[in-house]
Design a protein around this motif. Structure first.
Motif, mmCIF file in Angstrom:
data_model
loop_
_atom_site.group_PDB
_atom_site.id
_atom_site.type_symbol
_atom_site.label_atom_id
_atom_site.label_comp_id
_atom_site.label_asym_id
_atom_site.label_seq_id
_atom_site.Cartn_x
_atom_site.Cartn_y
_atom_site.Cartn_z
ATOM 1 N N ASN A 41 8.526 -5.980 -6.122
ATOM 2 C CA ASN A 41 8.876 -6.875 -5.005
ATOM 3 C C ASN A 41 9.197 -6.024 -3.792
ATOM 4 O O ASN A 41 9.925 -5.038 -3.923
ATOM 5 C CB ASN A 41 10.126 -7.703 -5.331
ATOM 6 N N ILE A 42 8.700 -6.448 -2.655
ATOM 7 C CA ILE A 42 8.956 -5.654 -1.441
ATOM 8 C C ILE A 42 9.561 -6.548 -0.358
ATOM 9 O O ILE A 42 8.987 -7.582 -0.014
ATOM 10 C CB ILE A 42 7.655 -5.016 -0.926
ATOM 11 N N ALA A 43 10.723 -6.144 0.135
ATOM 12 C CA ALA A 43 11.305 -6.840 1.285
ATOM 13 C C ALA A 43 10.872 -6.040 2.504
ATOM 14 O O ALA A 43 11.452 -4.998 2.829
ATOM 15 C CB ALA A 43 12.816 -6.890 1.162
ATOM 16 N N GLU A 44 9.764 -6.518 3.145
ATOM 17 C CA GLU A 44 9.093 -5.720 4.173
ATOM 18 C C GLU A 44 10.002 -5.326 5.324
ATOM 19 O O GLU A 44 9.966 -4.194 5.789
ATOM 20 C CB GLU A 44 7.873 -6.465 4.714
ATOM 21 N N LYS A 45 10.819 -6.290 5.774
ATOM 22 C CA LYS A 45 11.585 -6.040 6.997
ATOM 23 C C LYS A 45 12.660 -4.982 6.814
ATOM 24 O O LYS A 45 12.932 -4.198 7.711
ATOM 25 C CB LYS A 45 12.210 -7.349 7.495
ATOM 26 N N ILE A 46 13.304 -5.014 5.644
ATOM 27 C CA ILE A 46 14.392 -4.046 5.457
ATOM 28 C C ILE A 46 13.952 -2.839 4.642
ATOM 29 O O ILE A 46 14.705 -1.892 4.445
ATOM 30 C CB ILE A 46 15.632 -4.695 4.806
ATOM 31 N N GLY A 47 12.710 -2.895 4.150
ATOM 32 C CA GLY A 47 12.179 -1.735 3.427
ATOM 33 C C GLY A 47 12.771 -1.549 2.037
ATOM 34 O O GLY A 47 12.879 -0.431 1.556
ATOM 35 N N LYS A 48 13.121 -2.692 1.411
ATOM 36 C CA LYS A 48 13.675 -2.574 0.052
ATOM 37 C C LYS A 48 12.566 -2.823 -0.966
ATOM 38 O O LYS A 48 11.817 -3.783 -0.854
ATOM 39 C CB LYS A 48 14.801 -3.599 -0.134
ATOM 40 N N LEU B 207 8.656 6.502 -15.976
ATOM 41 C CA LEU B 207 8.542 5.690 -14.764
ATOM 42 C C LEU B 207 8.368 6.622 -13.570
ATOM 43 O O LEU B 207 9.134 7.571 -13.397
ATOM 44 C CB LEU B 207 9.801 4.840 -14.564
ATOM 45 N N ARG B 208 7.332 6.334 -12.778
ATOM 46 C CA ARG B 208 7.103 7.132 -11.576
ATOM 47 C C ARG B 208 6.864 6.165 -10.432
ATOM 48 O O ARG B 208 5.874 5.433 -10.429
ATOM 49 C CB ARG B 208 5.884 8.030 -11.771
ATOM 50 N N GLY B 209 7.778 6.126 -9.489
ATOM 51 C CA GLY B 209 7.620 5.251 -8.333
ATOM 52 C C GLY B 209 7.598 6.095 -7.081
ATOM 53 O O GLY B 209 8.584 6.761 -6.761
ATOM 54 N N GLU B 210 6.450 6.089 -6.393
ATOM 55 C CA GLU B 210 6.329 6.904 -5.179
ATOM 56 C C GLU B 210 6.253 5.982 -3.973
ATOM 57 O O GLU B 210 5.504 5.003 -3.966
ATOM 58 C CB GLU B 210 5.074 7.787 -5.263
ATOM 59 N N ILE B 211 7.041 6.293 -2.967
ATOM 60 C CA ILE B 211 7.036 5.495 -1.735
ATOM 61 C C ILE B 211 6.536 6.390 -0.614
ATOM 62 O O ILE B 211 7.054 7.496 -0.418
ATOM 63 C CB ILE B 211 8.457 5.002 -1.367
ATOM 64 N N ILE B 212 5.523 5.907 0.097
ATOM 65 C CA ILE B 212 4.964 6.686 1.202
ATOM 66 C C ILE B 212 5.695 6.293 2.489
ATOM 67 O O ILE B 212 5.706 5.119 2.873
ATOM 68 C CB ILE B 212 3.446 6.421 1.355
ATOM 69 N N GLU C 116 0.820 -1.219 0.000
ATOM 70 C CA GLU C 116 0.000 0.000 0.000
ATOM 71 C C GLU C 116 0.854 1.271 0.000
ATOM 72 O O GLU C 116 0.381 2.357 -0.278
ATOM 73 C CB GLU C 116 -0.902 0.017 1.240
ATOM 74 N N LEU C 117 2.127 1.108 0.365
ATOM 75 C CA LEU C 117 2.999 2.283 0.466
ATOM 76 C C LEU C 117 3.803 2.508 -0.815
ATOM 77 O O LEU C 117 4.621 3.415 -0.887
ATOM 78 C CB LEU C 117 3.950 2.126 1.662
ATOM 79 N N VAL C 118 3.562 1.656 -1.802
ATOM 80 C CA VAL C 118 4.342 1.740 -3.044
ATOM 81 C C VAL C 118 3.392 1.986 -4.220
ATOM 82 O O VAL C 118 2.509 1.165 -4.487
ATOM 83 C CB VAL C 118 5.118 0.419 -3.269
ATOM 84 N N ILE C 119 3.544 3.102 -4.882
ATOM 85 C CA ILE C 119 2.670 3.421 -6.019
ATOM 86 C C ILE C 119 3.557 3.599 -7.246
ATOM 87 O O ILE C 119 4.425 4.473 -7.262
ATOM 88 C CB ILE C 119 1.873 4.716 -5.752
ATOM 89 N N VAL C 120 3.345 2.740 -8.229
ATOM 90 C CA VAL C 120 4.214 2.804 -9.410
ATOM 91 C C VAL C 120 3.377 2.955 -10.675
ATOM 92 O O VAL C 120 2.354 2.281 -10.835
ATOM 93 C CB VAL C 120 5.087 1.523 -9.528
ATOM 94 N N ASP C 121 3.784 3.842 -11.533
ATOM 95 C CA ASP C 121 3.170 4.001 -12.852
ATOM 96 C C ASP C 121 4.283 4.014 -13.875
ATOM 97 O O ASP C 121 5.303 4.679 -13.671
ATOM 98 C CB ASP C 121 2.406 5.330 -12.932
ATOM 99 N N CYS C 122 4.069 3.304 -14.954
ATOM 100 C CA CYS C 122 5.091 3.302 -15.997
ATOM 101 C C CYS C 122 4.394 3.311 -17.350
ATOM 102 O O CYS C 122 3.841 2.305 -17.770
ATOM 103 C CB CYS C 122 5.968 2.067 -15.840
ATOM 104 N N SER D 16 0.018 -0.934 -16.339
ATOM 105 C CA SER D 16 1.260 -0.251 -16.000
ATOM 106 C C SER D 16 1.155 0.534 -14.689
ATOM 107 O O SER D 16 1.889 1.491 -14.475
ATOM 108 C CB SER D 16 1.624 0.693 -17.133
ATOM 109 N N THR D 17 0.195 0.145 -13.832
ATOM 110 C CA THR D 17 0.054 0.837 -12.532
ATOM 111 C C THR D 17 0.061 -0.176 -11.397
ATOM 112 O O THR D 17 -0.589 -1.212 -11.481
ATOM 113 C CB THR D 17 -1.270 1.642 -12.486
ATOM 114 N N HIS D 18 0.788 0.155 -10.340
ATOM 115 C CA HIS D 18 0.708 -0.613 -9.094
ATOM 116 C C HIS D 18 0.172 0.337 -8.037
ATOM 117 O O HIS D 18 0.837 1.313 -7.685
ATOM 118 C CB HIS D 18 2.108 -1.114 -8.699
ATOM 119 N N LEU D 19 -1.057 0.078 -7.591
ATOM 120 C CA LEU D 19 -1.708 0.993 -6.644
ATOM 121 C C LEU D 19 -2.706 0.228 -5.790
ATOM 122 O O LEU D 19 -3.568 -0.468 -6.318
ATOM 123 C CB LEU D 19 -2.436 2.097 -7.440
ATOM 124 N N GLN D 20 -2.586 0.345 -4.481
ATOM 125 C CA GLN D 20 -3.580 -0.248 -3.583
ATOM 126 C C GLN D 20 -4.025 0.827 -2.609
ATOM 127 O O GLN D 20 -3.176 1.413 -1.931
ATOM 128 C CB GLN D 20 -2.968 -1.417 -2.803
#
Ligand code: FAD
Ligand code: NAP
Length: 532
Positions: free
Chosen positions: A243-250, A215-220, A204-210, A311-315
């Protein structure tokens, strides 16, 4: 389109917002590309007017060169931070080549242009790009930058695939970790890696549009937004993976190359690239979504389903809304709506997860409504612009709750749907969830059947319908929101239970409700009002 944050508009009763203007990206004249500039600097022309002589420039002298035909600016060398030293450049020959436009460049005429260059030119080394324009060094510490350069962290530069990975913080001193990014490539893929260092990073914290090579990647990151925004070097396929590595925030954004070309750079950075700023200052970003279905909910309310582009990743997180934008009679009109689920889930083992490809909105069509009338006329397959989410509800407000009361009026029910789903599946200590649902008439009640089903299935859940204009045969509660009614309908499961009351409806309903809750002794932490 200039993404004017909705906060920039006065809040009117119906929250109508008209976006204006255009994005401050100026098309360069033919023959004025970066490549053309490089050619000019290599032509041996005297670009400073000083025939190669370098001078010491005082602040007074710098200030005199503030016209288009004689424009000097000072740029503070990053390597000298925390004791910045300024280099002075004659940027007049460069004016027409500046991607931000002449007017932008003139804002720094005769003063410090470090921030301005940082914003437009992060991907190039401007010391080398402007080498032929160097007039000399500042005699004294340069005039304070328009933005506080002292908050700029020391730069960590990493050479990776020929591109510098850099970071920039704008007024973000409240955050102790600063995100950064890298990229790398294989024959088929480009992977952009964003290191947020934030634990609990999630989709939910990662919004990507390409789209169209952009390319626009926004991280909240709490109240902040970190952005990677570039015009990619080559075309990529529409679909990508996150891909999200939750623990390290990658966060990894994996793009598929359209051909096997080897990229020298990721692309040309755009306006907000590699910045960390407050979310409110970021402005809204819209993408076109397709209307795929429209179903009747009641006589005047419909459930719209919009499909996000591939081309959008949005939740959209719980309790947050998006803005829809349409051109109505030649004017851009923007209104907020709260995404919900396609139905009320009755199975409480796991929270109902959406596919990530669709957004569902339950919208009441007003007979004289400007926006909703136009919306109702959309045909299946038509496009509408949908913004990034906004809102200040936090899931943590629900964690460890024992009692949850939801006060909804009309379509004020919409934020309650995801909230109910989350609370009933994820909050183990929850004893009671009660929805007190205010409507005018019986046939205005949204998802009545589903709500009653839910109450039958889960003994923790109760629904109370209250009508302000019922027919005579209405056997249940009638009336408007009042202190007496709230105190009668909201009973804690035990004395001093941990409680949250969420309220949403017409603005006066919410305001009155808040006052009654205060009068009844509920504290601010125990109340959440959904507003724009
Ligand atoms: P307008 O042209 O602005 O108004 C025309 C007439 O419609 C008014 O005279 C009035 O009679 C009636 N009307 C318009 N707006 C309202 C209103 N807000 N309250 C009562 N009567 C009104 N609406 C939904 O249907 N679903 C949602 O999920 C939703 N989410 C929202 C989230 C937020 C954060 C906010 C602030 C509002 C939300 N709304 C939602 C309301 C929505 O933004 C619009 O206000 C609504 O759709 C009316 O727009 P309109 O242009 O058609 O009406
Ligand atoms: P509505 O049908 O007009 O009213 C629903 C109920 O609220 C009715 O019982 C009505 O009683 C009562 N009510 C309305 N105004 C009141 C007031 N001033 N004081 C006390 N009770 C009042 O509602 P609607 O048309 O669906 O409107 C829903 C509202 O929710 C919209 O304003 C929308 O903007 C808002 N909304 C906000 C969010 C958000 O997140 N902020 C999300 C979704 C919706 P009466 O008979 O007295 O009118």
């Amino acid at each position: 389109m200039l993404n004017v944050p909705p906060q920039a508009f006065p809040a009117s009763g119906s929250q109508q917002r008209v976006a204006v203007g255009g994005r401050t990206k100026v098309p360069l004249k033919p023959g004025r590309s970066l490549m053309d500039w490089i050619r000019l600097t290599k032509s041996g022309k005297d670009l400073t007017g000083l025939k190669g002589r370098l001078i010491e420039v005082t602040e007074d002298e710098l200030a005199k060169h503030n016209k288009k035909e004689d424009c000097w600016i000072c740029i503070v060398l990053e390597s000298c931070i925390p004791f910045p030293a300024g280099l002075v450049y004659n940027v007049t020959p460069y004016m027409e080549y500046h991607p931000g436009g002449e007017d932008e460049l003139m804002k720094a005429a005769g003063t410090d242009g470090t921030d301005l260059f940082d914003q437009v030119h992060r991907w190039v080394n401007y010391e080398s790009m402007l080498k032929e324009c160097l007039v000399g060094r500042m005699a004294f510490k340069p005039i304070a930058a328009p933005k506080d350069i002292s908050s700029t962290l020391p730069e960590e530069k990493k050479q990776l695939n020929g591109m510098l990975s850099e970071r920039k913080v704008l007024g973000a001193s409240a955050r102790d970790t600063t995100p950064s990014y890298d990229w790398f490539q294989t024959d088929d893929m480009i992977t952009v890696v964003i290191y947020t260092k934030q634990k609990g990073m999630n989709a939910e914290l990662v919004i990507v549009d390409c789209q169209d090579k952009r390319l626009r990647g926004e991280i909240i990151l709490d109240d902040y937004s970190y952005l990677v925004e570039v015009d990619l070097d080559y075309e990529v396929e529409d679909d990508f993976a996150v891909n999200i590595a939750e623990k390290i925030g990658k966060v990894e954004i994996i793009l598929k190359k359209k051909d096997h070309s080897q990229w020298k750079v990721l692309g040309l950075p755009l306006e907000g690239h590699n910045t960390l700023i407050r979310r409110k200052e970021r402005g809204l970003f819209y993408r076109k979504c397709k209307l795929v279905s429209k179903t009747e909910v009641t006589h005047d309310t419909r459930l719209f389903c919009f499909m996000l582009p591939k081309s959008t990743h949005l939740q959209v997180p719980i309790g947050q809304h998006v803005y829809l934008k349409q051109i109505i009679a030649g004017t851009e009109v923007v209104k907020p709506y709260t995404p919900l689920l396609p139905f009320l889930p009755l199975d409480f083992k796991e929270p109902f997860c959406q596919d990530g490809a669709h957004i569902y909105l339950m919208i009441k069509i007003y007979s004289c409504g400007l926006f909703t009338q136009a919306l109702d006329h959309l045909q299946i397959g038509d496009d509408i612009s949908v913004s990034n989410p906004e809102g200040n509800f936090e899931k943590s407000q629900v964690e460890a709750l024992e009692d949850l009361f939801l006060l909804a009026a009309g379509t004020g029910f919409t934020p309650m749907v995801k909230l109910l789903n989350f609370a009933l599946t994820k909050v183990d200590c929850l004893r009671t969830v009660k929805l007190i649902f205010f409507n005018k008439k019986e046939d205005d009640i949204l998802w009545r059947n589903q709500l009653e089903q839910l109450a039958l299935r889960d003994e923790r859940f109760e629904v109370q319908f209250i009508l302000s204009e019922p027919k005579e045969d209405w056997m249940d509660k009638r009336g408007k929101i009042s202190s007496a009614l709230l105190s009668e309908c909201m009973k804690r499961s035990k004395k001093d239970s941990k409680v949250l009351i969420c309220i949403c409806g017409p603005a006066p309903f919410t305001e009155q409700g808040l006052q009654y809750l205060k009068d009844l002794g509920y504290s601010q932490e125990e109340i959440h009002a959904f507003t724009a």
